[in-house]
Design a protein around this motif. Structure first.
Motif, PDB file in Angstrom:
ATOM      1  N   ASN A 112       0.798  -1.228   0.000  1.00 57.98           N
ATOM      2  CA  ASN A 112       0.000   0.000   0.000  1.00 57.98           C
ATOM      3  C   ASN A 112       0.833   1.283   0.000  1.00 57.98           C
ATOM      4  N   GLN A 113       2.130   1.164  -0.219  1.00 59.58           N
ATOM      5  CA  GLN A 113       2.990   2.349  -0.235  1.00 59.58           C
ATOM      6  C   GLN A 113       2.694   3.241  -1.438  1.00 59.58           C
ATOM      7  N   SER A 114       2.687   4.557  -1.199  1.00 63.70           N
ATOM      8  CA  SER A 114       2.493   5.510  -2.299  1.00 63.70           C
ATOM      9  C   SER A 114       3.696   5.492  -3.243  1.00 63.70           C
ATOM     10  N   TYR A 115       4.871   5.213  -2.699  1.00 58.79           N
ATOM     11  CA  TYR A 115       6.092   5.073  -3.487  1.00 58.79           C
ATOM     12  C   TYR A 115       6.195   3.617  -3.923  1.00 58.79           C
ATOM     13  N   THR A 116       6.374   3.381  -5.213  1.00 63.34           N
ATOM     14  CA  THR A 116       6.212   2.018  -5.728  1.00 63.34           C
ATOM     15  C   THR A 116       7.491   1.313  -6.181  1.00 63.34           C
ATOM     16  N   ASN A 117       8.630   1.999  -6.158  1.00 59.11           N
ATOM     17  CA  ASN A 117       9.861   1.376  -6.645  1.00 59.11           C
ATOM     18  C   ASN A 117      10.569   0.630  -5.509  1.00 59.11           C
TER      19      ASN A 117
END
Length: 273
Positions: free
Chosen positions: A27-32
């Motif tokens: 569920n992280q907004s940052y996806t890398n």
């Protein structure tokens, strides 16, 4: 695409919390990112649960039991990311955690560590209040950072690893001593966003077991002192006497606070507030 952040999740018999932990990573907004679950010889359903969670970004590794340090080291060795974020299997990340932390490193790539306060949930509820700035001298007297803090993997590759001899705990404190003492001029940044949620259990935790056991506490302090003797002597030429004095006053205060006159005094003070 090569992940920028590797989230290392050691798991020893915490299968019942693992799905919630990994879901918070998803569920992280940052996806890398990538997530590496390290099963440290669990005897519960950790493998079965982990297999259901595997994907192109979530990997599962099994090893014979080596303790928390060994599990973290295995995960980091197998990590592809530029940065490392340890996360215990019973804890969870907040949605903006990676985004907020990476923003600091994007602004100042020389940053050594990014850390934050945490919210405790489960058996008890509270929010921590860590010092924003602290000295190496203060760190030598006690840990100032949670294990779930972000740091560059390159330092691990250079030989700064979790000490697998510290199976009684406080391995994260010793790791930060290594890292910070060898990179003293690099910034350590606290962000105003709780990166993770720490799960409190009703049963005895490792930390409670250590802090309530004088022998274990002294064993750990002695092991850390012996490993970093020159460093301790740089700041505390009489470190052993300092520890003895610290222990003496802790016992003295404990004796005072548990005495009947103090309990009566404390009751009366609270009564008339």
């Amino acid at each position: 695409m090569t992940p920028k952040v590797s989230i290392i999740v050691p798991c020893f018999n915490h299968a019942k919390y693992l799905n919630e932990c990994v879901e918070s990573v998803r569920n992280q907004s940052y996806t890398n990112w990538e997530c590496i679950i390290v099963d440290d010889g669990s005897t519960d359903d950790t493998e079965a649960v982990s297999r259901t969670l595997e994907s192109d970004r979530i990997r599962y590794i099994h090893q014979e039991n080596r303790g928390l340090s060994g599990a973290r080291n295995t995960g980091i060795k197998n990590a592809s990311g530029e940065y490392i974020l340890p996360l215990d299997a019973d804890d969870t990340l907040n949605p903006l955690a990676l985004e907020k932390m990476i923003a600091v490193l994007d602004q100042d790539p020389d940053t050594l560590i990014v850390f934050s306060d945490t919210v405790t949930f489960g058996h008890t509820s509270k929010k921590s209040n860590l010092q924003e700035k602290f000295t190496l001298k203060e760190l030598l007297l006690g840990n100032k950072l949670y294990c779930t803090s972000l740091f560059p993997k390159k330092y691990f590759d250079e030989g700064i690893v979790y000490d697998e001899k510290l199976r009684h705990g406080f391995e994260d404190w010793e790791f930060w001593i290594q890292l910070i003492s060898t990179h003293r001029k690099q910034p350590i940044t606290k962000i105003d966003y709780p990166v993770f949620n720490y799960r409190s259990h009703p049963e005895t935790s490792m930390i409670k077991e250590i802090t309530g056991n004088t022998d274990k506490k002294e064993f750990i302090y002695h092991a850390v002192y012996e490993k970093h003797k020159a460093l301790f002597h740089e700041f505390f030429p009489s470190y052993i006497s300092l520890l003895n004095r610290k222990t003496f006053y802790e016992k003295k205060l404990e004796s005072i606070y548990s005495s009947k006159p103090y309990r009566i005094y404390n009751f009366l003070i609270n009564l008339f507030r």
